[in-house]
Design a protein around this motif. Structure first.
Motif, PDB file in Angstrom:
ATOM      1  N   PRO A   5      46.719  43.995  29.156  1.00  0.00           N
ATOM      2  CA  PRO A   5      47.012  42.558  29.128  1.00  0.00           C
ATOM      3  C   PRO A   5      48.243  42.197  29.963  1.00  0.00           C
ATOM      4  CG  PRO A   5      46.469  43.340  26.934  1.00  0.00           C
ATOM      5  CD  PRO A   5      46.562  44.571  27.804  1.00  0.00           C
ATOM      6  N   GLY A   6      48.057  41.215  30.820  1.00  0.00           N
ATOM      7  CA  GLY A   6      49.140  40.773  31.687  1.00  0.00           C
ATOM      8  C   GLY A   6      49.226  41.520  32.990  1.00  0.00           C
ATOM      9  N   LEU A   7      48.603  42.693  33.054  1.00  0.00           N
ATOM     10  CA  LEU A   7      48.639  43.520  34.267  1.00  0.00           C
ATOM     11  C   LEU A   7      47.262  43.641  34.889  1.00  0.00           C
ATOM     12  CD1 LEU A   7      50.309  45.256  36.180  1.00  0.00           C
ATOM     13  CD2 LEU A   7      49.885  47.217  34.686  1.00  0.00           C
ATOM     14  N   PRO A  10      45.779  40.570  36.125  1.00  0.00           N
ATOM     15  CA  PRO A  10      47.179  40.170  36.161  1.00  0.00           C
ATOM     16  C   PRO A  10      47.399  38.739  35.669  1.00  0.00           C
ATOM     17  CG  PRO A  10      46.228  40.025  38.347  1.00  0.00           C
ATOM     18  CD  PRO A  10      45.183  40.649  37.469  1.00  0.00           C
ATOM     19  N   SER A  11      48.511  38.550  34.958  1.00  0.00           N
ATOM     20  CA  SER A  11      48.932  37.199  34.628  1.00  0.00           C
ATOM     21  C   SER A  11      49.464  36.557  35.908  1.00  0.00           C
ATOM     22  CB  SER A  11      50.029  37.227  33.566  1.00  0.00           C
ATOM     23  OG  SER A  11      51.190  37.863  34.087  1.00  0.00           O
ATOM     24  N   ARG A  12      49.658  35.251  35.904  1.00  0.00           N
ATOM     25  CA  ARG A  12      50.196  34.606  37.103  1.00  0.00           C
ATOM     26  C   ARG A  12      51.577  35.167  37.442  1.00  0.00           C
ATOM     27  NH1 ARG A  12      49.707  30.298  40.502  1.00  0.00           N
ATOM     28  NH2 ARG A  12      47.760  29.613  39.544  1.00  0.00           N
ATOM     29  N   GLU A  13      52.375  35.422  36.419  1.00  0.00           N
ATOM     30  CA  GLU A  13      53.711  35.971  36.675  1.00  0.00           C
ATOM     31  C   GLU A  13      53.621  37.345  37.318  1.00  0.00           C
ATOM     32  OE1 GLU A  13      57.865  37.026  34.280  1.00  0.00           O
ATOM     33  OE2 GLU A  13      56.062  36.441  33.163  1.00  0.00           O
ATOM     34  N   THR A  14      52.714  38.195  36.794  1.00  0.00           N
ATOM     35  CA  THR A  14      52.525  39.529  37.373  1.00  0.00           C
ATOM     36  C   THR A  14      52.025  39.421  38.802  1.00  0.00           C
ATOM     37  OG1 THR A  14      52.034  40.528  35.225  1.00  0.00           O
ATOM     38  CG2 THR A  14      51.248  41.702  37.172  1.00  0.00           C
ATOM     39  N   TRP A  15      51.089  38.526  39.025  1.00  0.00           N
ATOM     40  CA  TRP A  15      50.532  38.347  40.374  1.00  0.00           C
ATOM     41  C   TRP A  15      51.594  37.891  41.352  1.00  0.00           C
ATOM     42  CZ3 TRP A  15      49.526  33.430  42.872  1.00  0.00           C
ATOM     43  CH2 TRP A  15      48.902  33.565  44.122  1.00  0.00           C
ATOM     44  N   THR A  71      39.108  42.508  38.426  1.00  0.00           N
ATOM     45  CA  THR A  71      39.792  41.232  38.255  1.00  0.00           C
ATOM     46  C   THR A  71      38.875  40.056  38.539  1.00  0.00           C
ATOM     47  OG1 THR A  71      41.880  42.295  38.909  1.00  0.00           O
ATOM     48  CG2 THR A  71      41.812  39.894  38.961  1.00  0.00           C
ATOM     49  N   GLU A  78      39.403  34.284  31.635  1.00  0.00           N
ATOM     50  CA  GLU A  78      40.679  34.039  30.975  1.00  0.00           C
ATOM     51  C   GLU A  78      41.271  32.702  31.395  1.00  0.00           C
ATOM     52  OE1 GLU A  78      43.547  37.122  31.226  1.00  0.00           O
ATOM     53  OE2 GLU A  78      42.286  38.639  30.248  1.00  0.00           O
TER      54      GLU A  78
END
Length: 287
Positions: A5-7, A10-15, A71, A78
């Motif tokens: 999760p989040g990777l 990817p979340s927008r922040e991770t991206w 992805t 999501e």
């Protein structure tokens, strides 16, 4: 279902973080301008830590397109997107086609042999692929264009880009196969000699000659040049504002250009400057 999760996806922040950090990858590759040590391929070295050239190449090069595919099929859900624009899938398809050839078909089915590689090369290449995969996948799977309207008015440039991409890919395949034929010919010769003498055939891992067909008449790394043309066309498909595509191309050149210059020195040392002649490393008439 998110693997991490989040990777992944990817979340927008991770991206956004991955896109920013990946722009600095040329800093890592800069050492190639001052060092000839590159323990992979024709310049591989003997080491107890070496890993299989074929499987090392396949695993490190597969990371990017597998990240992209995963992805593309998970992130839109999501983000609440029912579908992605056809332009997104076009770019994704081009990327996957290239890497299925480069990461799977080429090393595991076409290459007669591959020299072993040092784990450091594998780690750097895998890191490249993961950052590249996340930055491109995030853009195409929901953080970039999300409707066909985003692609409107650019059809002519997309068509030109697709033509460039296709010719670049075909040129890359042609010149890489010319390199394979050198080793295939050596393997056939050694097998005939081994049969006559009743001995097992020797490995052709370290058999090299100066390639001469196609653009190899002008440069020693014609397959690199064709790959750059391919990804320049791919960037053109995405448009000037497709930052992940631009970063990918810049990082490819930054990684492969010093490698080609190194390779030219290697060819001159092994075969002599007179044999290499007026050939440049990778760009006809320039470098």
């Amino acid at each position: 279902m998110a693997i991490m999760p989040g990777l992944l996806p990817p979340s927008r922040e991770t991206w956004e973080t991955a896109c920013t950090l990946f722009k600095f990858f040329p800093v890592i590759t800069a050492f190639q301008w001052v060092l000839d040590w590159y323990p992979q391929g024709k310049t591989s070295t003997e080491s107890r830590f070496n890993i299989s050239g074929k499987w090392g190449w396949a695993t490190m090069e597969s990371a990017g397109f597998m990240t992209l595919l995963y992805t593309m099929f998970t992130l839109p859900k999501e983000l609440g997107l029912d579908s992605l624009p056809w332009g997104n899938w076009t770019m994704a398809g081009c990327f996957v086609i290239h890497y299925i050839y480069r990461a799977i078909i080429s090393p595991l089915f076409l290459n007669p042999s591959m020299s072993p590689m040092h784990p450091l090369v594998w780690i750097l290449a895998f890191t490249f692929q993961m950052f590249n995969g996340i930055s491109i996948a995030g853009y195409l799977a929901g953080y970039g264009p999300t409707s066909d309207h985003d692609w409107a008015g650019r059809y002519w440039s997309m068509e030109i880009g697709l033509v460039m991409w296709a010719w670049g890919l075909l040129g890359n395949m042609f010149h890489e196969d010319d390199l394979r034929e050198i080793r295939r010919a050596a393997d056939r010769t050694q097998r005939r000699e081994a049969e006559k003498q009743g001995k097992p055939a020797q490995s052709v891992d370290k058999v090299y000659m100066i390639p001469k067909n196609g653009l190899f008449q002008y440069v020693l790394y014609a397959h690199y040049l064709c790959e750059w043309i391919e990804w320049a066309g791919w960037w053109m498909i995405g448009g000037w504002n497709c930052i992940p595509a631009r970063t990918f191309l810049v990082n490819e050149v930054a990684t492969m250009l010093p490698r080609a210059v190194q390779g030219k020195r290697w060819y001159e040392k092994k075969f002599g400057k007179d044999k290499v002649g007026n050939r440049k490393a990778v760009i006809p008439g320039l470098v």
